[in-house]
Design a protein around this motif. Structure first.
Motif, PDB file in Angstrom:
ATOM      1  N   GLY A   1       0.835  -1.184   0.000  1.00  0.00           N
ATOM      2  CA  GLY A   1       0.000   0.000   0.000  1.00  0.00           C
ATOM      3  C   GLY A   1       0.869   1.232   0.000  1.00  0.00           C
ATOM      4  N   LEU A   2       0.249   2.377  -0.097  1.00  0.00           N
ATOM      5  CA  LEU A   2       0.941   3.656  -0.152  1.00  0.00           C
ATOM      6  C   LEU A   2       0.218   4.643   0.756  1.00  0.00           C
ATOM      7  CD1 LEU A   2       1.168   3.739  -4.043  1.00  0.00           C
ATOM      8  CD2 LEU A   2       3.091   3.295  -2.517  1.00  0.00           C
ATOM      9  N   THR A   3       0.839   5.773   1.011  1.00  0.00           N
ATOM     10  CA  THR A   3       0.155   6.812   1.784  1.00  0.00           C
ATOM     11  C   THR A   3      -1.165   7.155   1.102  1.00  0.00           C
ATOM     12  OG1 THR A   3       2.314   7.688   2.428  1.00  0.00           O
ATOM     13  CG2 THR A   3       0.409   9.115   2.781  1.00  0.00           C
ATOM     14  N   GLU A   4      -1.153   7.165  -0.221  1.00  0.00           N
ATOM     15  CA  GLU A   4      -2.359   7.513  -0.984  1.00  0.00           C
ATOM     16  C   GLU A   4      -3.474   6.478  -0.836  1.00  0.00           C
ATOM     17  OE1 GLU A   4       1.055   9.503  -3.318  1.00  0.00           O
ATOM     18  OE2 GLU A   4       0.766   7.689  -2.120  1.00  0.00           O
ATOM     19  N   THR A   5      -3.128   5.254  -0.423  1.00  0.00           N
ATOM     20  CA  THR A   5      -4.154   4.220  -0.250  1.00  0.00           C
ATOM     21  C   THR A   5      -4.385   3.879   1.219  1.00  0.00           C
ATOM     22  OG1 THR A   5      -2.559   2.395  -0.513  1.00  0.00           O
ATOM     23  CG2 THR A   5      -3.641   3.205  -2.512  1.00  0.00           C
ATOM     24  N   ALA A   6      -4.002   4.777   2.121  1.00  0.00           N
ATOM     25  CA  ALA A   6      -4.221   4.569   3.565  1.00  0.00           C
ATOM     26  C   ALA A   6      -3.700   3.215   4.014  1.00  0.00           C
ATOM     27  CB  ALA A   6      -5.705   4.727   3.907  1.00  0.00           C
ATOM     28  N   ALA A   7      -2.460   2.926   3.623  1.00  0.00           N
ATOM     29  CA  ALA A   7      -1.787   1.642   3.892  1.00  0.00           C
ATOM     30  C   ALA A   7      -2.301   0.584   2.925  1.00  0.00           C
ATOM     31  CB  ALA A   7      -1.868   1.261   5.354  1.00  0.00           C
ATOM     32  N   PRO A   8      -2.821  -0.577   3.352  1.00  0.00           N
ATOM     33  CA  PRO A   8      -2.952  -1.674   2.388  1.00  0.00           C
ATOM     34  C   PRO A   8      -4.024  -1.510   1.330  1.00  0.00           C
ATOM     35  CG  PRO A   8      -3.968  -2.314   4.441  1.00  0.00           C
ATOM     36  CD  PRO A   8      -3.285  -1.000   4.684  1.00  0.00           C
ATOM     37  N   SER A   9      -3.636  -1.806   0.108  1.00  0.00           N
ATOM     38  CA  SER A   9      -4.599  -2.009  -0.973  1.00  0.00           C
ATOM     39  C   SER A   9      -4.533  -3.467  -1.417  1.00  0.00           C
ATOM     40  CB  SER A   9      -4.295  -1.088  -2.158  1.00  0.00           C
ATOM     41  OG  SER A   9      -2.970  -1.292  -2.625  1.00  0.00           O
ATOM     42  N   HIS A  10      -3.425  -4.139  -1.046  1.00  0.00           N
ATOM     43  CA  HIS A  10      -3.224  -5.552  -1.348  1.00  0.00           C
ATOM     44  C   HIS A  10      -2.691  -6.241  -0.098  1.00  0.00           C
ATOM     45  CE1 HIS A  10      -3.038  -3.550  -5.225  1.00  0.00           C
ATOM     46  NE2 HIS A  10      -3.117  -4.696  -5.875  1.00  0.00           N
ATOM     47  N   GLY A  11      -2.989  -7.522   0.025  1.00  0.00           N
ATOM     48  CA  GLY A  11      -2.457  -8.279   1.151  1.00  0.00           C
ATOM     49  C   GLY A  11      -2.440  -9.760   0.841  1.00  0.00           C
ATOM     50  N   ASN A  12      -1.513 -10.466   1.468  1.00  0.00           N
ATOM     51  CA  ASN A  12      -1.470 -11.913   1.340  1.00  0.00           C
ATOM     52  C   ASN A  12      -2.420 -12.540   2.357  1.00  0.00           C
ATOM     53  OD1 ASN A  12       0.698 -13.412  -0.441  1.00  0.00           O
ATOM     54  ND2 ASN A  12       1.611 -11.449   0.159  1.00  0.00           N
ATOM     55  N   PRO A  13      -3.374 -13.359   1.916  1.00  0.00           N
ATOM     56  CA  PRO A  13      -4.188 -14.074   2.901  1.00  0.00           C
ATOM     57  C   PRO A  13      -3.260 -14.940   3.747  1.00  0.00           C
ATOM     58  CG  PRO A  13      -5.056 -14.330   0.662  1.00  0.00           C
ATOM     59  CD  PRO A  13      -3.699 -13.730   0.535  1.00  0.00           C
TER      60      PRO A  13
ATOM     61  N   ILE B   1       1.021  -0.696 -11.831  1.00  0.00           N
ATOM     62  CA  ILE B   1      -0.093  -1.088 -10.968  1.00  0.00           C
ATOM     63  C   ILE B   1      -0.988   0.138 -10.765  1.00  0.00           C
ATOM     64  CG2 ILE B   1      -0.772  -1.956  -8.696  1.00  0.00           C
ATOM     65  CD1 ILE B   1       2.067  -3.206  -8.508  1.00  0.00           C
ATOM     66  N   VAL B   2      -2.275  -0.016 -11.087  1.00  0.00           N
ATOM     67  CA  VAL B   2      -3.247   1.052 -10.837  1.00  0.00           C
ATOM     68  C   VAL B   2      -4.347   0.475  -9.954  1.00  0.00           C
ATOM     69  CG1 VAL B   2      -2.739   2.308 -12.960  1.00  0.00           C
ATOM     70  CG2 VAL B   2      -4.551   0.576 -12.968  1.00  0.00           C
ATOM     71  N   THR B   3      -4.893   1.313  -9.070  1.00  0.00           N
ATOM     72  CA  THR B   3      -5.793   0.810  -8.031  1.00  0.00           C
ATOM     73  C   THR B   3      -7.022   1.687  -7.848  1.00  0.00           C
ATOM     74  OG1 THR B   3      -3.985  -0.247  -6.809  1.00  0.00           O
ATOM     75  CG2 THR B   3      -5.949   0.280  -5.558  1.00  0.00           C
ATOM     76  N   HIS B   4      -8.163   1.026  -7.745  1.00  0.00           N
ATOM     77  CA  HIS B   4      -9.434   1.665  -7.415  1.00  0.00           C
ATOM     78  C   HIS B   4      -9.969   0.978  -6.156  1.00  0.00           C
ATOM     79  CE1 HIS B   4     -13.576   3.203  -7.936  1.00  0.00           C
ATOM     80  NE2 HIS B   4     -13.945   1.994  -7.569  1.00  0.00           N
ATOM     81  N   GLY B   5     -10.362   1.760  -5.152  1.00  0.00           N
ATOM     82  CA  GLY B   5     -10.888   1.139  -3.945  1.00  0.00           C
ATOM     83  C   GLY B   5     -11.365   2.167  -2.946  1.00  0.00           C
ATOM     84  N   PRO B   6     -12.073   1.725  -1.905  1.00  0.00           N
ATOM     85  CA  PRO B   6     -12.661   2.662  -0.934  1.00  0.00           C
ATOM     86  C   PRO B   6     -11.639   3.400  -0.083  1.00  0.00           C
ATOM     87  CG  PRO B   6     -12.935   0.394  -0.196  1.00  0.00           C
ATOM     88  CD  PRO B   6     -12.412   0.319  -1.592  1.00  0.00           C
ATOM     89  N   MET B   7     -10.384   2.913  -0.042  1.00  0.00           N
ATOM     90  CA  MET B   7      -9.354   3.551   0.788  1.00  0.00           C
ATOM     91  C   MET B   7      -8.463   4.514   0.013  1.00  0.00           C
ATOM     92  SD  MET B   7      -8.481   0.534  -0.559  1.00  0.00           S
ATOM     93  CE  MET B   7      -9.023  -0.664   0.654  1.00  0.00           C
ATOM     94  N   VAL B   8      -8.718   4.672  -1.270  1.00  0.00           N
ATOM     95  CA  VAL B   8      -7.896   5.564  -2.091  1.00  0.00           C
ATOM     96  C   VAL B   8      -8.196   7.027  -1.740  1.00  0.00           C
ATOM     97  CG1 VAL B   8      -7.377   6.328  -4.442  1.00  0.00           C
ATOM     98  CG2 VAL B   8      -7.699   3.897  -3.963  1.00  0.00           C
ATOM     99  N   PHE B   9      -7.140   7.819  -1.603  1.00  0.00           N
ATOM    100  CA  PHE B   9      -7.265   9.218  -1.195  1.00  0.00           C
ATOM    101  C   PHE B   9      -8.024  10.049  -2.228  1.00  0.00           C
ATOM    102  CE2 PHE B   9      -4.193   9.696  -4.364  1.00  0.00           C
ATOM    103  CZ  PHE B   9      -3.574  10.935  -4.415  1.00  0.00           C
ATOM    104  N   LYS B  10      -8.375  11.265  -1.829  1.00  0.00           N
ATOM    105  CA  LYS B  10      -9.185  12.121  -2.692  1.00  0.00           C
ATOM    106  C   LYS B  10      -8.352  13.013  -3.606  1.00  0.00           C
ATOM    107  CE  LYS B  10     -12.936  10.447  -1.167  1.00  0.00           C
ATOM    108  NZ  LYS B  10     -13.684   9.522  -2.065  1.00  0.00           N
ATOM    109  N   GLY B  11      -7.078  13.129  -3.328  1.00  0.00           N
ATOM    110  CA  GLY B  11      -6.210  13.964  -4.149  1.00  0.00           C
ATOM    111  C   GLY B  11      -5.160  14.642  -3.290  1.00  0.00           C
ATOM    112  N   TYR B  12      -4.252  15.377  -3.940  1.00  0.00           N
ATOM    113  CA  TYR B  12      -3.183  16.083  -3.232  1.00  0.00           C
ATOM    114  C   TYR B  12      -3.652  17.473  -2.820  1.00  0.00           C
ATOM    115  CZ  TYR B  12      -0.200  12.331  -4.991  1.00  0.00           C
ATOM    116  OH  TYR B  12       0.344  11.098  -5.260  1.00  0.00           O
ATOM    117  N   TRP B  13      -3.312  17.845  -1.599  1.00  0.00           N
ATOM    118  CA  TRP B  13      -3.727  19.118  -1.015  1.00  0.00           C
ATOM    119  C   TRP B  13      -3.273  20.299  -1.876  1.00  0.00           C
ATOM    120  CZ3 TRP B  13      -6.750  21.161   2.651  1.00  0.00           C
ATOM    121  CH2 TRP B  13      -6.450  22.407   3.179  1.00  0.00           C
TER     122      TRP B  13
END
Length: 572
Positions: A366-378, A415-427
């Motif tokens: 994950g990244l700061t932009e994705t509030a930590a994990p966007s992917h994880g190993n079960p 890698i491109v990501t869409h999800g509920p934890m993705v940030f809204k943009g840069y300040w």
């Protein structure tokens, strides 16, 4: 009759193929603020320890009362809904209290790396127009210097100062914890507080009642900063809703509950430490054993004494723990879930974990932009050196970074990501925000800048990065930022920062420096490193300094950093 997956791409079908049967594909995200999570936990578990710090427990009811008092004090200083409040301290119980007090006051948390020096900290006051600052006493001098260096119109008007000593047991730290002497002295210290700043204990004693809590799910809640390939760090706009998603998901993914005990050692200013040490545990009502700084012997003793069940960490911490001559004497049998990211877990270390303790290290991404994990190993089906699969509600793709078309399974792309934890943009950076997103099938995807591939089972692997970045033990170092700081050194004419291989950190910072004529023969590599330690966070400081007569440049005059990086990589 067609199936629901007929219209999906091969990438999307693969992503569904090995989803854990125990987990829902998407989560029902609470339509509340982050403060509400603490309010609920304190009502459910008032006498349960929210935190344990150097042997001192703080109950959820106590944390709740402290937050209410601090929120009232902040509002009495003029902090209003949407105002930014910087949070600048090491891991401690006050960090949680400060975070939730800011949210309770309907304001926005700006977490700042406590390793930052005055030259760096000023940006976190001026860029977000910070109204107030909450810091530890040992950092108050840096705050004062950074604030005074700014025009009066940009200065923060309120500074609240906490002492780590106030969170220690009244009778002293239990002898059996054997805190390192240097750590004990640092935590017990009582540095002088600059004039005009308020002590934490005085703010609590002021007795201000907090006004109504009005923050809504889509209101801005946190503004963590991330650097980039050019310019100064940018604020990532996270709302209560984007942060709530991973608050809810972390527990389900890793078998956590109110009965779990976590070890909070990843720095809380970092998005991973924030999610797994401040936000997720409170949502679940967990107890967090807080480490102010990493120390392998102390970590082993804390896990053993408090029966820690969940530990999110950086792989180098596991490597260090295994390097202890005492590691076999630690009782790690309570650990149920071990996860982390930031750097790949070496296969040999992962195998030792499995053989000696029966533990699977579940890497995530994950990244700061994705509030930590966007992917994880079960954890029940983890792969090594792997980012894992897209988590709850996440749609990730591998695309050609030029054509933006989806590539075939197994091929490398961005890698491109869409999800509920993705940030809204840069300040206040509309152009950077626009460049960070693309639209695919009517959905907004964040461009991570990381190159990777996806296997036929839907697991993602990172192969390289498009962005110019150094990953040192999980800390992201952006060369352009270090270069900008080095140019302030009067001996430096030009500088180029590249990554050098490091057996322990994975990568480390190397500076190639052209000295000014008057400094040649008089300035050493040690001089550059010593100066850097005074002017930048420790993890950014060049560990290797090489002098050159000149730097290679393109026809347009730009330094050809990639040429220098390729030369370094070939030599390594």
């Amino acid at each position: 009759m067609s199936s629901a997956t007929d219209s999906l791409s091969p990438q999307r079908i693969a992503q569904h193929s090995h989803w854990p049967k125990r987990l829902p594909r998407e989560l029902a995200i609470p339509q509340t603020s982050l403060w509400f999570n603490l309010d609920v936990a304190a009502r459910r578990y008032p006498d349960k320890a929210a935190t344990i710090f150097c042997g001192q427990a703080k109950r959820y009811a106590e944390l709740h009362a402290e937050v209410e008092a601090l929120a009232g004090w902040l509002q009495a200083q003029g902090v209003a809904a949407g105002d930014r409040v910087a949070l600048y301290m090491q891991n401690c119980p006050q960090y949680l209290a400060a975070f939730y007090a800011i949210n309770r006051a309907n304001a926005v948390v700006v977490p700042v790396n406590p390793m930052n020096r005055a030259e760096e900290f000023g940006h976190y006051i001026s860029d977000p127009a910070t109204k107030a600052i909450i810091c530890s006493a040992d950092l108050a001098g840096i705050v004062e210097a950074a604030n005074k260096a700014l025009p009066e119109s940009q200065q923060a008007k309120t500074v609240l100062v906490a002492r780590y000593a106030d969170a220690l047991p009244p009778g002293g730290v239990p002898a059996e914890l054997s805190l390192p002497e240097a750590m004990l002295q640092w935590l017990s210290a009582d540095p002088a507080v600059p004039a005009g700043m308020t002590r934490w204990t005085d703010a609590l004693a002021a007795g201000h009642a907090a006004g109504p809590h009005t923050a809504r799910p889509d209101d801005l809640a946190m503004l963590p900063y991330t650097s980039g390939t050019t310019g100064l760090p940018k604020g990532c706009m996270h709302t209560n809703r984007t942060l709530m998603s991973n608050c809810c998901g972390g527990g389900q993914w890793g078998y956590a509950s109110a009965e779990s005990v976590g070890l909070a050692v990843v720095p809380m200013f970092h998005i991973t430490g924030m999610l797994y040490g401040v936000l997720g545990p409170v949502f679940m009502g967990m107890t967090m054993v807080i480490m102010p700084r990493w120390d392998r012997e102390l970590a082993g003793r804390l896990i053993s004494r408090y029966k820690v069940t969940h530990w999110t960490c950086i792989p180098t911490m596991i490597i260090d723990l295994f390097g202890s001559p005492n590691y076999k004497s630690f009782d790690l049998s309570s650990l149920k879930y071990l996860s982390g990211g930031g750097a790949a877990m070496p296969q040999a270390v992962a195998e030792r974990l499995q053989q000696e303790f029966g533990l699977t290290f579940a890497e995530g991404y994950g990244l700061t932009e994705t509030a930590a994990p966007s992917h994880g190993n079960p954890p029940e089906r983890a792969k090594l050196q792997c980012l894992g699969i897209p988590i709850f509600g996440v749609d990730s793709r591998i695309i050609d970074p030029v054509s933006l078309e989806e590539v075939a399974i197994g091929e490398v792309g961005e890698i491109v990501t869409h999800g509920p934890m993705v940030f809204k943009g840069y300040w206040q950076q509309p152009e950077a925000t626009a460049a960070a997103f693309i639209e695919i099938e009517g959905k907004r995807f964040f461009r991570t800048g990381d190159l990777g591939r996806m296997d036929e089972e839907g697991y993602f692997f990172i192969t390289d990065r498009l962005k110019r970045m150094i990953n040192a033990s999980g800390y992201k170092v952006w060369p352009s930022e270090v270069e900008m700081l080095l140019y302030k050194n009067p001996a430096v004419q030009e500088a180029c920062i590249i990554a050098a291989k490091d057996a322990y950190r994975g990568e480390t910072v190397k500076a190639i420096v052209v000295l000014r004529a008057e400094a040649r023969g008089r300035t050493t590599a040690e001089d550059i490193m010593a100066w850097s330690k005074e002017h930048m966070a420790a993890y950014k400081v060049p560990k290797i300094v090489e002098f050159a007569d000149s730097l290679p440049k393109s026809g347009s005059g730009k330094v050809m950093w990639r040429l220098l990086q390729e030369k370094e990589s070939a030599a390594g």
